[in-house]
Motif scaffolding. Sequence first.
Motif, PDB file in Angstrom:
ATOM      1  N   TYR A 143      42.108  18.898  50.759  1.00  0.00           N
ATOM      2  CA  TYR A 143      41.696  18.114  51.927  1.00  0.00           C
ATOM      3  C   TYR A 143      42.023  18.849  53.231  1.00  0.00           C
ATOM      4  O   TYR A 143      41.198  18.902  54.154  1.00  0.00           O
ATOM      5  N   CYS A 144      43.236  19.395  53.309  1.00  0.00           N
ATOM      6  CA  CYS A 144      43.641  20.093  54.536  1.00  0.00           C
ATOM      7  C   CYS A 144      42.841  21.377  54.735  1.00  0.00           C
ATOM      8  O   CYS A 144      42.436  21.702  55.856  1.00  0.00           O
ATOM      9  N   THR A 145      42.618  22.116  53.660  1.00  0.00           N
ATOM     10  CA  THR A 145      41.848  23.349  53.757  1.00  0.00           C
ATOM     11  C   THR A 145      40.424  23.056  54.193  1.00  0.00           C
ATOM     12  O   THR A 145      39.845  23.759  55.046  1.00  0.00           O
ATOM     13  N   ARG A 146      39.829  22.018  53.631  1.00  0.00           N
ATOM     14  CA  ARG A 146      38.453  21.657  54.000  1.00  0.00           C
ATOM     15  C   ARG A 146      38.341  21.350  55.493  1.00  0.00           C
ATOM     16  O   ARG A 146      37.428  21.859  56.173  1.00  0.00           O
ATOM     17  N   GLU A 147      39.278  20.552  56.000  1.00  0.00           N
ATOM     18  CA  GLU A 147      39.228  20.217  57.426  1.00  0.00           C
ATOM     19  C   GLU A 147      39.483  21.443  58.297  1.00  0.00           C
ATOM     20  O   GLU A 147      38.849  21.620  59.351  1.00  0.00           O
ATOM     21  N   ALA A 148      40.409  22.293  57.870  1.00  0.00           N
ATOM     22  CA  ALA A 148      40.685  23.506  58.638  1.00  0.00           C
ATOM     23  C   ALA A 148      39.464  24.410  58.698  1.00  0.00           C
ATOM     24  O   ALA A 148      39.126  24.967  59.757  1.00  0.00           O
ATOM     25  N   LEU A 149      38.778  24.572  57.580  1.00  0.00           N
ATOM     26  CA  LEU A 149      37.615  25.459  57.553  1.00  0.00           C
ATOM     27  C   LEU A 149      36.483  24.933  58.426  1.00  0.00           C
ATOM     28  O   LEU A 149      35.692  25.726  58.967  1.00  0.00           O
ATOM     29  N   ARG A 150      36.393  23.632  58.586  1.00  0.00           N
ATOM     30  CA  ARG A 150      35.364  23.071  59.463  1.00  0.00           C
ATOM     31  C   ARG A 150      35.590  23.459  60.922  1.00  0.00           C
ATOM     32  O   ARG A 150      34.665  23.415  61.733  1.00  0.00           O
ATOM     33  N   LEU A 151      36.815  23.851  61.246  1.00  0.00           N
ATOM     34  CA  LEU A 151      37.124  24.383  62.575  1.00  0.00           C
ATOM     35  C   LEU A 151      37.079  25.907  62.585  1.00  0.00           C
ATOM     36  O   LEU A 151      36.573  26.514  63.536  1.00  0.00           O
ATOM     37  N   MET A 152      37.599  26.524  61.534  1.00  0.00           N
ATOM     38  CA  MET A 152      37.740  27.975  61.507  1.00  0.00           C
ATOM     39  C   MET A 152      36.415  28.695  61.320  1.00  0.00           C
ATOM     40  O   MET A 152      36.191  29.778  61.904  1.00  0.00           O
ATOM     41  N   GLU A 153      35.528  28.149  60.507  1.00  0.00           N
ATOM     42  CA  GLU A 153      34.258  28.841  60.252  1.00  0.00           C
ATOM     43  C   GLU A 153      33.416  28.982  61.532  1.00  0.00           C
ATOM     44  O   GLU A 153      32.932  30.101  61.813  1.00  0.00           O
ATOM     45  N   PRO A 154      33.231  27.940  62.339  1.00  0.00           N
ATOM     46  CA  PRO A 154      32.459  28.126  63.581  1.00  0.00           C
ATOM     47  C   PRO A 154      33.115  29.086  64.569  1.00  0.00           C
ATOM     48  O   PRO A 154      32.416  29.802  65.298  1.00  0.00           O
ATOM     49  N   GLN A 155      34.459  29.120  64.601  1.00  0.00           N
ATOM     50  CA  GLN A 155      35.132  29.983  65.580  1.00  0.00           C
ATOM     51  C   GLN A 155      35.319  31.408  65.061  1.00  0.00           C
ATOM     52  O   GLN A 155      35.736  32.297  65.800  1.00  0.00           O
ATOM     53  N   GLY A 156      35.000  31.630  63.781  1.00  0.00           N
ATOM     54  CA  GLY A 156      35.078  32.978  63.221  1.00  0.00           C
ATOM     55  C   GLY A 156      36.479  33.524  63.141  1.00  0.00           C
ATOM     56  O   GLY A 156      36.702  34.739  63.224  1.00  0.00           O
ATOM     57  N   TYR A 157      37.439  32.636  62.926  1.00  0.00           N
ATOM     58  CA  TYR A 157      38.833  33.080  62.831  1.00  0.00           C
ATOM     59  C   TYR A 157      39.673  32.009  62.149  1.00  0.00           C
ATOM     60  O   TYR A 157      39.506  30.814  62.426  1.00  0.00           O
ATOM     61  N   GLY A 158      40.604  32.456  61.309  1.00  0.00           N
ATOM     62  CA  GLY A 158      41.565  31.529  60.739  1.00  0.00           C
ATOM     63  C   GLY A 158      42.514  32.222  59.786  1.00  0.00           C
ATOM     64  O   GLY A 158      42.220  33.302  59.249  1.00  0.00           O
ATOM     65  N   ARG A 159      43.662  31.613  59.621  1.00  0.00           N
ATOM     66  CA  ARG A 159      44.649  32.062  58.639  1.00  0.00           C
ATOM     67  C   ARG A 159      45.140  30.829  57.884  1.00  0.00           C
ATOM     68  O   ARG A 159      45.572  29.849  58.502  1.00  0.00           O
ATOM     69  N   ILE A 160      45.050  30.871  56.569  1.00  0.00           N
ATOM     70  CA  ILE A 160      45.523  29.765  55.736  1.00  0.00           C
ATOM     71  C   ILE A 160      46.558  30.313  54.765  1.00  0.00           C
ATOM     72  O   ILE A 160      46.301  31.300  54.059  1.00  0.00           O
ATOM     73  N   VAL A 161      47.711  29.678  54.756  1.00  0.00           N
ATOM     74  CA  VAL A 161      48.792  30.072  53.849  1.00  0.00           C
ATOM     75  C   VAL A 161      49.115  28.871  52.959  1.00  0.00           C
ATOM     76  O   VAL A 161      49.554  27.826  53.449  1.00  0.00           O
ATOM     77  N   ASN A 162      48.869  29.021  51.683  1.00  0.00           N
ATOM     78  CA  ASN A 162      49.180  27.967  50.724  1.00  0.00           C
ATOM     79  C   ASN A 162      50.533  28.250  50.074  1.00  0.00           C
ATOM     80  O   ASN A 162      50.765  29.358  49.584  1.00  0.00           O
ATOM     81  N   ILE A 163      51.408  27.263  50.094  1.00  0.00           N
ATOM     82  CA  ILE A 163      52.706  27.442  49.462  1.00  0.00           C
ATOM     83  C   ILE A 163      52.590  27.044  47.999  1.00  0.00           C
ATOM     84  O   ILE A 163      52.499  25.860  47.655  1.00  0.00           O
ATOM     85  N   ALA A 164      52.540  28.042  47.154  1.00  0.00           N
ATOM     86  CA  ALA A 164      52.489  27.826  45.705  1.00  0.00           C
ATOM     87  C   ALA A 164      53.934  27.790  45.194  1.00  0.00           C
ATOM     88  O   ALA A 164      54.798  27.166  45.800  1.00  0.00           O
ATOM     89  N   SER A 165      54.207  28.461  44.106  1.00  0.00           N
ATOM     90  CA  SER A 165      55.565  28.484  43.554  1.00  0.00           C
ATOM     91  C   SER A 165      55.613  29.497  42.429  1.00  0.00           C
ATOM     92  O   SER A 165      54.588  29.785  41.786  1.00  0.00           O
ATOM     93  N   ILE A 166      56.799  29.988  42.177  1.00  0.00           N
ATOM     94  CA  ILE A 166      57.007  30.818  40.991  1.00  0.00           C
ATOM     95  C   ILE A 166      56.618  30.051  39.739  1.00  0.00           C
ATOM     96  O   ILE A 166      56.237  30.623  38.718  1.00  0.00           O
ATOM     97  N   ALA A 167      56.676  28.702  39.821  1.00  0.00           N
ATOM     98  CA  ALA A 167      56.283  27.858  38.688  1.00  0.00           C
ATOM     99  C   ALA A 167      54.811  28.010  38.360  1.00  0.00           C
ATOM    100  O   ALA A 167      54.393  27.748  37.226  1.00  0.00           O
ATOM    101  N   GLY A 168      53.993  28.423  39.343  1.00  0.00           N
ATOM    102  CA  GLY A 168      52.565  28.568  39.117  1.00  0.00           C
ATOM    103  C   GLY A 168      52.156  29.919  38.581  1.00  0.00           C
ATOM    104  O   GLY A 168      50.986  30.114  38.222  1.00  0.00           O
ATOM    105  N   ILE A 169      53.089  30.870  38.526  1.00  0.00           N
ATOM    106  CA  ILE A 169      52.753  32.213  38.049  1.00  0.00           C
ATOM    107  C   ILE A 169      53.644  32.657  36.896  1.00  0.00           C
ATOM    108  O   ILE A 169      53.551  33.788  36.439  1.00  0.00           O
ATOM    109  N   SER A 170      54.526  31.772  36.438  1.00  0.00           N
ATOM    110  CA  SER A 170      55.433  32.105  35.344  1.00  0.00           C
ATOM    111  C   SER A 170      55.863  30.812  34.661  1.00  0.00           C
ATOM    112  O   SER A 170      55.489  29.717  35.079  1.00  0.00           O
TER     113      SER A 170
END
Length: 274
Positions: A143-170
């Motif tokens: 939900y947050c990424t979708r709303e952010a992209l609706r702003l970032m795509e028209p302005q041609g700029y954005g940085r998104i950092v998702n906090i995953a976990s070691i639990a998701g890769i091991s």
Amino acid sequence: MRMKDKVALVTGVGPGLGKAIAVTLAQEGARVVVCDVNETALAEARDAVEEAGGTCLAVRCDVSSSAQVREMFAAAVDRFGTVHALVNNAALTPNTPVDTERRNRLYSYIQTPVPRESLGFTSSIGDDEWLRFWGVNVHGVFYCTREALRLMEPQGYGRIVNIASIAGISARSAHSPHYSATKGAVVAFTRSVALEVAGANIFVNAMAPGGVATPAFNGYLDQIGEDGRNRLWQSCPAGRFGGVDEYAATVLHLASDEHYLVGQVISPNGGSAI
């Protein structure tokens, strides 16, 4: 001032990593939007950002509600005009007494020469528990990424950092298969969206931290005693968990313009997963 003239939105700013990220971004010049469901924690994060010299908008938001997420982004636009950087930090973590018992049983099992058996974690998880974790940890990120992209795509700029976990890769968090599954989903989502939007100068990456030395986890360390702590550190070559400021520094780098990273999963974990 790596975030000068930037607007950053950080979700899940309760005590620990989220608040540290918000403060770090503010110290580097960002105007910061913070959200949490806990109003006390939200006020503390706002105060901490302002004490660091930052301008802050605090919004109570349950990220598992798409309507509340839309309202939060509308408030951010109304106050600051746009959002340049999003840090998806809000998440449910396995910290109930039942989770602690599962965690202790797993650590004992992998550190002690005892007969092998099923630990019975997955078969004991109910539907509500499973779905609750997905609502915040995965749907909220979407939900947050979708709303952010609706702003970032028209302005041609954005940085998104998702906090995953070691639990998701091991299998480091085998005691919480529901949490591990959600963080694995965050990793896969990060890579997919990163490829999709990189051509619009929107860089999407993830940080997958190992153990975080939050107040809550330090309390757990006190409970398990010296022998338990020594057993735990056997599985972490660095002999300690990362501090919130150390992790926040990694997020700052990913939220800034000082890299060429797209779809990467950075895992500061003290060597727990190499």
